[in-house]
Enzyme design. Structure first.
Site, PDB file in Angstrom:
ATOM      1  N   ASP A  31      16.220 -45.062 -64.885  1.00 51.36           N
ATOM      2  CA  ASP A  31      15.111 -45.545 -64.047  1.00 51.36           C
ATOM      3  C   ASP A  31      15.147 -47.076 -63.992  1.00 51.36           C
ATOM      4  O   ASP A  31      15.946 -47.714 -64.673  1.00 51.36           O
ATOM      5  CB  ASP A  31      13.757 -45.017 -64.575  1.00 51.36           C
ATOM      6  CG  ASP A  31      13.408 -45.563 -65.963  1.00 51.36           C
ATOM      7  OD1 ASP A  31      13.374 -46.802 -66.135  1.00 51.36           O
ATOM      8  OD2 ASP A  31      13.154 -44.750 -66.871  1.00 51.36           O
ATOM      9  N   CYS A  80      35.339 -48.675 -48.778  1.00 45.50           N
ATOM     10  CA  CYS A  80      36.659 -48.128 -48.413  1.00 45.50           C
ATOM     11  C   CYS A  80      36.567 -47.055 -47.318  1.00 45.50           C
ATOM     12  O   CYS A  80      37.589 -46.516 -46.903  1.00 45.50           O
ATOM     13  CB  CYS A  80      37.373 -47.572 -49.651  1.00 45.50           C
ATOM     14  SG  CYS A  80      36.674 -46.023 -50.273  1.00 45.50           S
ATOM     15  N   GLN A 118      19.475 -46.675 -72.083  1.00 42.66           N
ATOM     16  CA  GLN A 118      20.162 -45.448 -71.677  1.00 42.66           C
ATOM     17  C   GLN A 118      19.476 -44.873 -70.442  1.00 42.66           C
ATOM     18  O   GLN A 118      19.941 -43.893 -69.871  1.00 42.66           O
ATOM     19  CB  GLN A 118      20.096 -44.416 -72.811  1.00 42.66           C
ATOM     20  CG  GLN A 118      20.784 -44.881 -74.078  1.00 42.66           C
ATOM     21  CD  GLN A 118      20.409 -43.977 -75.253  1.00 42.66           C
ATOM     22  OE1 GLN A 118      21.055 -42.977 -75.499  1.00 42.66           O
ATOM     23  NE2 GLN A 118      19.364 -44.331 -75.956  1.00 42.66           N
ATOM     24  N   LEU A 167       8.445 -41.975 -81.436  1.00 41.58           N
ATOM     25  CA  LEU A 167       7.309 -41.078 -81.634  1.00 41.58           C
ATOM     26  C   LEU A 167       7.474 -40.248 -82.911  1.00 41.58           C
ATOM     27  O   LEU A 167       6.518 -39.986 -83.629  1.00 41.58           O
ATOM     28  CB  LEU A 167       7.189 -40.148 -80.420  1.00 41.58           C
ATOM     29  CG  LEU A 167       5.894 -39.385 -80.243  1.00 41.58           C
ATOM     30  CD1 LEU A 167       4.704 -40.326 -80.163  1.00 41.58           C
ATOM     31  CD2 LEU A 167       5.949 -38.533 -78.979  1.00 41.58           C
ATOM     32  N   GLU A 168       8.714 -39.858 -83.176  1.00 39.72           N
ATOM     33  CA  GLU A 168       9.011 -39.050 -84.369  1.00 39.72           C
ATOM     34  C   GLU A 168      10.341 -39.550 -84.922  1.00 39.72           C
ATOM     35  O   GLU A 168      11.072 -40.229 -84.201  1.00 39.72           O
ATOM     36  CB  GLU A 168       9.102 -37.571 -83.982  1.00 39.72           C
ATOM     37  CG  GLU A 168      10.192 -37.349 -82.957  1.00 39.72           C
ATOM     38  CD  GLU A 168      10.080 -36.035 -82.193  1.00 39.72           C
ATOM     39  OE1 GLU A 168       9.105 -35.311 -82.387  1.00 39.72           O
ATOM     40  OE2 GLU A 168      11.001 -35.772 -81.408  1.00 39.72           O
ATOM     41  N   HIS A 216      24.069 -46.071 -69.063  1.00 42.91           N
ATOM     42  CA  HIS A 216      24.284 -44.749 -68.480  1.00 42.91           C
ATOM     43  C   HIS A 216      24.107 -44.748 -66.955  1.00 42.91           C
ATOM     44  O   HIS A 216      23.890 -43.700 -66.358  1.00 42.91           O
ATOM     45  CB  HIS A 216      23.334 -43.719 -69.115  1.00 42.91           C
ATOM     46  CG  HIS A 216      23.680 -43.386 -70.531  1.00 42.91           C
ATOM     47  ND1 HIS A 216      22.851 -42.679 -71.374  1.00 42.91           N
ATOM     48  CD2 HIS A 216      24.794 -43.664 -71.260  1.00 42.91           C
ATOM     49  CE1 HIS A 216      23.438 -42.539 -72.564  1.00 42.91           C
ATOM     50  NE2 HIS A 216      24.605 -43.135 -72.510  1.00 42.91           N
ATOM     51  N   TYR A 272      19.436 -35.674 -57.917  1.00 35.57           N
ATOM     52  CA  TYR A 272      19.249 -37.120 -58.115  1.00 35.57           C
ATOM     53  C   TYR A 272      18.392 -37.725 -57.004  1.00 35.57           C
ATOM     54  O   TYR A 272      17.685 -38.711 -57.246  1.00 35.57           O
ATOM     55  CB  TYR A 272      20.601 -37.830 -58.265  1.00 35.57           C
ATOM     56  CG  TYR A 272      21.232 -37.493 -59.606  1.00 35.57           C
ATOM     57  CD1 TYR A 272      20.795 -38.122 -60.770  1.00 35.57           C
ATOM     58  CD2 TYR A 272      22.190 -36.502 -59.718  1.00 35.57           C
ATOM     59  CE1 TYR A 272      21.324 -37.771 -62.009  1.00 35.57           C
ATOM     60  CE2 TYR A 272      22.731 -36.145 -60.950  1.00 35.57           C
ATOM     61  CZ  TYR A 272      22.289 -36.789 -62.091  1.00 35.57           C
ATOM     62  OH  TYR A 272      22.798 -36.435 -63.312  1.00 35.57           O
TER      63      TYR A 272
HETATM   64  P1  OAD Z   1      15.751 -37.868 -75.628  1.00 34.25           P
HETATM   65  O1  OAD Z   1      14.937 -36.993 -74.740  1.00 34.25           O
HETATM   66  O2  OAD Z   1      16.890 -37.271 -76.351  1.00 34.25           O
HETATM   67  O3  OAD Z   1      14.813 -38.526 -76.742  1.00 34.25           O
HETATM   68  C1  OAD Z   1      13.608 -39.167 -76.427  1.00 34.25           C
HETATM   69  C2  OAD Z   1      13.007 -39.681 -77.720  1.00 34.25           C
HETATM   70  O4  OAD Z   1      11.841 -40.379 -77.373  1.00 34.25           O
HETATM   71  C3  OAD Z   1      12.613 -38.588 -78.728  1.00 34.25           C
HETATM   72  O5  OAD Z   1      13.088 -38.952 -80.013  1.00 34.25           O
HETATM   73  C4  OAD Z   1      11.095 -38.591 -78.673  1.00 34.25           C
HETATM   74  O6  OAD Z   1      10.499 -38.339 -79.928  1.00 34.25           O
HETATM   75  C5  OAD Z   1      10.804 -40.014 -78.263  1.00 34.25           C
HETATM   76  N1  OAD Z   1       9.536 -40.178 -77.537  1.00 34.25           N
HETATM   77  C6  OAD Z   1       8.939 -39.319 -76.683  1.00 34.25           C
HETATM   78  N2  OAD Z   1       7.803 -39.837 -76.202  1.00 34.25           N
HETATM   79  C7  OAD Z   1       7.682 -41.075 -76.761  1.00 34.25           C
HETATM   80  C8  OAD Z   1       6.710 -42.112 -76.672  1.00 34.25           C
HETATM   81  N3  OAD Z   1       5.639 -41.997 -75.899  1.00 34.25           N
HETATM   82  N4  OAD Z   1       6.908 -43.238 -77.397  1.00 34.25           N
HETATM   83  C9  OAD Z   1       8.002 -43.359 -78.195  1.00 34.25           C
HETATM   84  N5  OAD Z   1       8.946 -42.429 -78.318  1.00 34.25           N
HETATM   85  C10 OAD Z   1       8.796 -41.296 -77.599  1.00 34.25           C
HETATM   86  O7  OAD Z   1      16.210 -39.117 -74.742  1.00 34.25           O
HETATM   87  P2  OAD Z   1      17.351 -40.202 -75.021  1.00 34.25           P
HETATM   88  O8  OAD Z   1      17.496 -40.464 -76.480  1.00 34.25           O
HETATM   89  O9  OAD Z   1      17.094 -41.345 -74.133  1.00 34.25           O
HETATM   90  O10 OAD Z   1      22.269 -39.397 -71.053  1.00 34.25           O
HETATM   91  O11 OAD Z   1      18.618 -39.431 -74.505  1.00 34.25           O
HETATM   92  C11 OAD Z   1      19.849 -40.080 -74.549  1.00 34.25           C
HETATM   93  C12 OAD Z   1      20.724 -39.663 -73.404  1.00 34.25           C
HETATM   94  O12 OAD Z   1      20.830 -38.243 -73.369  1.00 34.25           O
HETATM   95  C13 OAD Z   1      20.169 -39.990 -72.049  1.00 34.25           C
HETATM   96  O13 OAD Z   1      20.437 -41.302 -71.619  1.00 34.25           O
HETATM   97  C14 OAD Z   1      20.893 -39.021 -71.164  1.00 34.25           C
HETATM   98  C15 OAD Z   1      20.716 -37.791 -72.013  1.00 34.25           C
HETATM   99  O14 OAD Z   1      21.530 -36.765 -71.780  1.00 34.25           O
HETATM  100  C16 OAD Z   1      22.857 -39.386 -69.863  1.00 34.25           C
HETATM  101  O15 OAD Z   1      22.287 -39.115 -68.835  1.00 34.25           O
HETATM  102  C17 OAD Z   1      24.304 -39.737 -69.930  1.00 34.25           C
END
Ligand code: OAD
Length: 236
Positions: A96, A141, A93, A205-206, A111, A55
């Protein structure tokens, strides 16, 4: 303005074009680490040194990235809606700080946040922008070794669920941006919104895992789709 209240949920895809790697891009690895090593309480108990180092690198990495047009467009839309008596609640989520640096206010980090620490002993939280180590003491503490990254790990309860549910109940439109829909409870917000009769829109994106649940889905890079959509909300 077509909508008075909007809830936006963002995921890693909104920060991808700023240069922060998404989670599911690399086969279950997060920046070359298995998720159970760096994103579970068990992983932290096993090797706190490694988890802090991980981290620390992510936190230091924030200094090398900038908000992209998607972050900036969301912040402007939030401001424009507020000026017209509306509300855009921004739930992310992401750990950053690019929404804040793009100008967004009151961002709900469900998160947790890289630039925050949490005391495992007394639950005190405080802003922290430099490196952390397992020997640190809690400033509240004084317990040594109790401070940990303020990140919601797998198996832990996301933050602010009550206020997120209230905002969903209160909104006219729910928009999901740049998230794969793989992690609950965030992945369930679209169903909650639908059950309450809200409009739903996905910008990704998809197609995400729950893409079929959205009333509308637009595919493309967030830096393009989000400014276009924000413009249409203000014009509509
Ligand atoms: P993911 O990595 O699972 O998904 C990212 C999504 O963004 C995918 O569906 C990609 O297609 C899409 N993507 C990528 N580039 C893009 C772009 N330029 N424009 C638009 N979309 C784009 O990430 P999260 O869904 O955020 O949890 O993941 C959810 C949680 O899983 C995170 O917060 C984290 C992780 O484990 C914790 O840390 C608790």
């Amino acid at each position: 303005m077509k909508y008075k209240k909007i809830v936006v949920l963002t995921g890693a895809g909104v920060s991808a074009e700023s240069g922060i790697e998404t989670f599911r891009a690399a086969d279950g690895l997060w920046e070359n680490h298995p998720i159970d090593q760096v994103a579970t309480p068990q992983g932290y108990a096993r090797d706190p040194e490694l988890v802090h180092r991980f981290y620390n690198q992510r936190r230091a990495g924030l200094k090398t990235v900038e908000p992209n047009p998607a972050h900036i467009a969301l912040a402007r839309l939030q401001e424009d809606m507020a000026a017209k008596g509306g509300t855009l609640t921004l739930v992310t989520q992401n750990v950053d700080d690019l929404h804040e640096r793009g100008g967004a206010k009151d961002v709900i980090h469900m998160h947790g946040e890289l630039r925050s620490m949490l005391c495992g002993a007394c639950e005190h939280r405080w802003p922290h922008t430099e490196d952390a180590s397992p020997e640190m003491a809690c400033p509240d503490c004084d317990t040594e070794g109790a401070p940990r990254p303020d990140i919601v790990w797998f198996g832990e309860m996301p933050y602010h669920m009550d206020s997120i549910k209230r905002a969903l109940a209160d909104c006219a439109l729910f928009v999901s941006i740049g998230t794969s829909g793989a992690v609950y409870p965030a992945a369930g917000f679209v169903q909650m919104a639908r059950q309450m009769g809200k409009e739903t829109l996905e910008l990704n994106l998809e197609p995400s895992q729950g893409s079929h649940l959205f009333g509308q889905s637009r595919l493309g890079p967030a830096s393009q789709l989000v400014p276009e959509w924000a413009q249409s909300v203000i014009a509509g």
